[in-house]
Enzyme design. Sequence first.
Site, PDB file in Angstrom:
ATOM      1  N   SER A  92     -21.843 -49.451 -98.379  1.00 36.63           N
ATOM      2  CA  SER A  92     -20.978 -49.032 -99.265  1.00 36.63           C
ATOM      3  C   SER A  92     -21.212 -47.304 -99.520  1.00 36.63           C
ATOM      4  O   SER A  92     -20.576 -46.969 -99.622  1.00 36.63           O
ATOM      5  CB  SER A  92     -19.980 -50.245-100.021  1.00 36.63           C
ATOM      6  N   HIS A 104     -15.612 -52.452 -96.116  1.00 39.46           N
ATOM      7  CA  HIS A 104     -15.143 -50.975 -95.591  1.00 39.46           C
ATOM      8  C   HIS A 104     -14.722 -51.180 -94.064  1.00 39.46           C
ATOM      9  O   HIS A 104     -15.196 -49.987 -93.398  1.00 39.46           O
ATOM     10  CB  HIS A 104     -16.214 -50.048 -95.864  1.00 39.46           C
ATOM     11  N   LYS A 123      -8.341 -51.871-100.226  1.00 41.96           N
ATOM     12  CA  LYS A 123      -9.267 -50.203 -99.060  1.00 41.96           C
ATOM     13  C   LYS A 123      -8.587 -49.649 -98.118  1.00 41.96           C
ATOM     14  O   LYS A 123      -7.043 -49.659 -98.332  1.00 41.96           O
ATOM     15  CB  LYS A 123     -10.648 -50.773 -98.949  1.00 41.96           C
TER      16      LYS A 123
HETATM   17  C1  LIG Z   1     -15.668 -52.669-103.352  1.00 37.43           C
HETATM   18  C2  LIG Z   1     -15.854 -53.626-102.526  1.00 37.43           C
HETATM   19  C3  LIG Z   1     -15.746 -55.090-102.916  1.00 37.43           C
HETATM   20  C4  LIG Z   1     -15.280 -55.340-104.023  1.00 37.43           C
HETATM   21  O1  LIG Z   1     -13.632 -55.592-103.493  1.00 37.43           O
HETATM   22  P1  LIG Z   1     -12.681 -55.849-104.360  1.00 37.43           P
HETATM   23  O2  LIG Z   1     -10.888 -56.459-104.041  1.00 37.43           O
HETATM   24  O3  LIG Z   1     -12.883 -54.100-104.898  1.00 37.43           O
HETATM   25  O4  LIG Z   1     -13.121 -56.396-105.675  1.00 37.43           O
HETATM   26  C5  LIG Z   1     -16.319 -56.176-101.945  1.00 37.43           C
HETATM   27  N1  LIG Z   1     -17.698 -55.743-101.701  1.00 37.43           N
HETATM   28  C6  LIG Z   1     -17.898 -54.178-100.868  1.00 37.43           C
HETATM   29  C7  LIG Z   1     -18.821 -54.036-100.017  1.00 37.43           C
HETATM   30  C8  LIG Z   1     -17.002 -53.935-101.875  1.00 37.43           C
HETATM   31  O5  LIG Z   1     -17.370 -52.351-100.946  1.00 37.43           O
END
Ligand SMILES: *Cc1c(COP(=O)(O)O)cnc(C)c1O
Length: 385
Positions: free
Chosen positions: A176, A204, A236
Amino acid sequence: MRDLAGQMQQRRQDGLYRSRKIQEGMQGVELILDGKPCLAFCSNDYLGLSHHPQVIKASQSGAQEYGAGSGASHLINGHSRVHHQLEEALAEFVQRPRALLFSTGYMANLGVMSALLQRGDQVFEDRLNHASLIDAGLLSGARFSRYTHADVRDLKSRLGHQRNGDRLVATDGVFSMDGDLAPLVDIASVCRSKDAWLMVDDAHGIGVLGANGRGTLEQLGLDDTDVPILMGTLGKAFGTFGAFVAGSEALIETLINRARTYIYTTALPPSVAAASLASLGLVQEESWRREKLNDHIKAFRQGAEQLGLPLMASATAIQPILLGESERALKWSEALWAKGIYIPAIRPPTVEEGRARLRICLSAAHEPQHIERLLVALESVMTST
Ligand SMILES: *Cc1c(COP(=O)(O)O)cnc(C)c1O
């Protein structure tokens, strides 16, 4: 009692203080933040679906049909028809027998590890894994081991000593903060040979990578025998909210029965599931969004290389500019803000000490002239700070 105000003051002095900007109006790449219009390069809305009229419409009709909230947890009476439809559609999308919705990705990661691991088991994680995977491993009660980033040899040697309990390897698909991909082909083969479960958090990658948007696994040609546990998020690329875990019938039934973050929480609002279902349709039908995003990535990297900016080895929408000290990253971020471009500085503890950066996120909602404007601004900040 600790001096909280004093600690926050110290944080400010160290350039580590975090604060929020208030956003007015519709989500998108052109925003009004703290009353100031700006062009943003930081959201995870990679395909621009958060403000798509069809997705908004689905959310509205979902609320009309089911109400504003879900009323209870999934195991009581909170599991509506539309939640169930979304699970079936997601399972089909990622080509696995079943999928299970969670309220957030953070909770999905905690839920998987709490359901599968216990004292006496072992969990192995990439050093740069997302905080939610790290927390999940620490809370699971299993023995916790972090291997060097993307280092399959290190992982293999840590897996070398066979013990009694079960073993789970967990990694981000796309990292990330760095934007690089995990070496999943090799990790999967090591896990198979060492009889360890493999879990991939594709927050992602899902929706963005692969010809059909099925994520990092599609991009690398892997299936559910290689990676039995897949986690994807909907906040996302899908532009909505929530997350899912996909895998075998037995895995999903185990999660329904044992994952504490699934059982002891209110189901997400049905309107959100309805929006995600609409979004999933667009992810599948509108491959031009992925193509447009890839054009932006190419244009940005070409331009940034010509300027001599310290790019990292990322081929994804996450394009960090590595600046080192927190102070320096903050200065760049502030100079860009003065030019109406918003890219927050990413600092420790989110990244390692001395590896502060601007984390540029590109989106299909950007236009080519936005990328141009970003490069022009970066050139001037680079020469003046
Ligand atoms: C954003 C993210 C999460 C968390 O997801 P949410 O639905 O925002 O709680 C978990 N793992 C990774 C790699 C992320 O980038």
